[in-house]
Design an enzyme around this catalytic site. Structure first.
Site, short mmCIF file in Angstrom:
data_model
loop_
_atom_site.label_atom_id
_atom_site.label_comp_id
_atom_site.label_asym_id
_atom_site.label_seq_id
_atom_site.Cartn_x
_atom_site.Cartn_y
_atom_site.Cartn_z
N SER A 153 16.10 42.52 34.14
CA SER A 153 16.84 43.34 33.19
C SER A 153 15.86 43.89 32.17
O SER A 153 15.24 43.14 31.42
CB SER A 153 17.90 42.51 32.46
OG SER A 153 18.30 43.22 31.30
N HIS A 166 17.29 46.38 36.87
CA HIS A 166 18.62 46.22 36.25
C HIS A 166 18.63 46.88 34.88
O HIS A 166 17.84 46.52 34.00
CB HIS A 166 18.96 44.73 36.14
CG HIS A 166 20.35 44.45 35.68
ND1 HIS A 166 21.45 44.48 36.52
CD2 HIS A 166 20.84 44.11 34.46
CE1 HIS A 166 22.55 44.16 35.85
NE2 HIS A 166 22.21 43.95 34.59
N ASP A 177 20.83 47.71 31.59
CA ASP A 177 22.02 47.32 30.83
C ASP A 177 22.38 48.42 29.84
O ASP A 177 21.67 48.67 28.88
CB ASP A 177 21.74 46.01 30.08
CG ASP A 177 21.75 44.81 31.01
OD1 ASP A 177 22.73 44.66 31.75
OD2 ASP A 177 20.76 44.05 31.00
N MET A 184 24.91 49.71 27.06
CA MET A 184 25.87 49.15 26.10
C MET A 184 26.20 50.20 25.03
O MET A 184 25.32 50.97 24.63
CB MET A 184 25.28 47.92 25.41
CG MET A 184 24.78 46.86 26.38
SD MET A 184 24.26 45.38 25.51
CE MET A 184 23.58 44.42 26.88
N HIS A 221 24.22 48.62 35.07
CA HIS A 221 25.34 47.78 34.63
C HIS A 221 25.95 48.45 33.40
O HIS A 221 25.35 48.45 32.32
CB HIS A 221 24.77 46.38 34.31
CG HIS A 221 25.78 45.41 33.78
ND1 HIS A 221 25.41 44.19 33.25
CD2 HIS A 221 27.13 45.47 33.70
CE1 HIS A 221 26.50 43.54 32.85
NE2 HIS A 221 27.55 44.29 33.11
N MET A 248 28.29 48.68 30.48
CA MET A 248 29.14 47.92 29.53
C MET A 248 29.61 48.92 28.47
O MET A 248 29.23 48.85 27.30
CB MET A 248 28.32 46.78 28.91
CG MET A 248 28.04 45.65 29.90
SD MET A 248 26.68 44.58 29.39
CE MET A 248 25.29 45.49 30.07
N MET A 299 29.23 37.51 35.63
CA MET A 299 28.54 37.31 34.35
C MET A 299 28.51 35.82 34.04
O MET A 299 29.57 35.18 33.99
CB MET A 299 29.25 38.04 33.21
CG MET A 299 29.19 39.56 33.24
SD MET A 299 27.54 40.26 33.30
CE MET A 299 26.84 39.72 31.73
N ASP A 311 24.36 37.32 36.45
CA ASP A 311 23.68 37.95 35.30
C ASP A 311 23.91 37.13 34.04
O ASP A 311 25.05 36.96 33.60
CB ASP A 311 24.24 39.36 35.12
CG ASP A 311 23.54 40.18 34.05
OD1 ASP A 311 22.59 39.68 33.42
OD2 ASP A 311 23.96 41.35 33.86
#
Ligand code: DX5
Ligand code: ZN
Length: 219
Positions: A10, A35, A37, A39, A68, A70, A139, A177
Site C-alpha cells: 500500500s 495497492h 488507497d 480516501m 481501493h 474509500m 478489511m 488489508d
C-alpha cells in the site's frame, strides 16, 4: 493447499514526496500489485489521492494498480479512475447506493471489480455479488489509516470468504488489508487469503529493506 501468494504494497506508507520512485522500488523488490488507497475525508476520516495522481504514477509501474476506493459516493468517480490507469477497482457496499450496479459498471469499463468488507460488515454482504467480482477484500482494520493492529475476528471472515469463493469454481482473489506483518500474514494465508496488502510492513526501514520486507511476508 498451496497457493501462490501475491503481495500488494500500500503506497499509503510510501514517501509521498517521491511516489514515482517508491513505486519503481517496490516493483523491483518483488511487489505483485500496487495497492492505492483512495480516501475522501467523508467515507473515511482521512484524505489521500485522486485520479490525477494515479494517472501521473501509472507510467512508473508495470504491475497492475489495485485501487481501493474509500469514497462516497463512489459511482461518479469510477470512470476517472479507470481512465487514469487503474486495473482493479474495489468498492465498499456502504459507499452505496447500489453496490451491484457499481460492480456491473466497473466490469463494463473493462476493469476488475472488487468488493471490500469492513470489519463490522457481515460476510453475507457478498452473497449476491459473487458472479460480479474478481476480488474479495476483507478489511482487517477499520479503513482510514495505515499502521493499525490486525483485528483477530476477521480471520473467521476470511475463512468464510474462502468457502464462498471455492464454491463458485471461478478464480476470485481473496485479499486481506490492514495490520499485515509476517505473523498475521501467516495466519491470514492459513485462513485462505492469497493476496496481502501491506503498508507499514513493506515500507519500514526504507528502500534498502523493501525486498527483504516483501520476502518476509511471503514466507
Ligand atoms: C487502510 C488501508 C490500508 C492501509 C494498510 O484504510 O486500506 O491499505 O494502508 O496499512 P498497514 O499495512 O500499515 O496496516
Ligand atoms: Zn487499502
Amino acid at each position: 493447499m498451496a497457493r501462490t501468494i501475491k503481495i500488494a504494497p500500500s503506497i499509503l506508507s510510501a514517501d509521498f514526496s517521491r511516489l514515482g520512485a517508491e513505486i519503481e522500488a517496490i516493483e523491483k523488490a518483488g511487489a505483485d500489485l500496487i495497492h492505492v488507497d483512495v480516501m475522501d475525508g467523508h467515507f473515511v476520516p482521512n484524505i489521500t489521492i485522486g485520479p490525477a495522481v494515479v494517472k501521473a504514477l501509472r507510467p512508473h509501474a508495470k504491475k497492475p494498480f489495485d485501487v481501493h476506493l474509500m469514497i462516497s459516493p463512489v459511482d461518479p468517480y469510477l470512470d476517472a479512475f479507470a481512465d487514469a490507469g487503474a486495473d482493479g477497482l474495489t468498492v465498499h457496499p456502504e459507499a452505496g447506493p447500489h453496490i451491484h450496479r457499481t460492480l456491473q459498471h466497473i466490469r463494463k469499463l473493462g476493469k476488475k471489480p472488487g468488493v471490500v468488507l469492513n470489519p463490522g460488515t457481515p460476510i453475507e454482504a457478498i452473497d449476491n455479488l459473487m458472479d460480479l467480482v474478481d476480488l474479495v477484500l476483507i478489511m482487517s482494520v477499520n479503513p482510514g489509516f495505515g499502521g493499525q493492529s490486525f483485528i483477530e475476528s476477521q480471520l473467521k471472515k476470511i475463512e468464510a470468504a474462502r468457502r464462498r469463493i471455492d464454491a463458485t469454481g471461478r478464480h476470485i482473489a481473496l485479499e486481506v488489508d490492514g495490520g499485515i506483518t509476517p505473523e498475521t500474514a501467516r495466519r491470514a494465508i492459513a485462513a485462505g487469503a492469497d493476496t496481502l496488502v501491506a503498508g507499514t510492513a513493506v515500507f519500514q526501514g526504507g528502500p534498502s529493506r523493501y525486498a527483504a520486507n516483501i520476502a518476509a511476508l511471503r514466507e
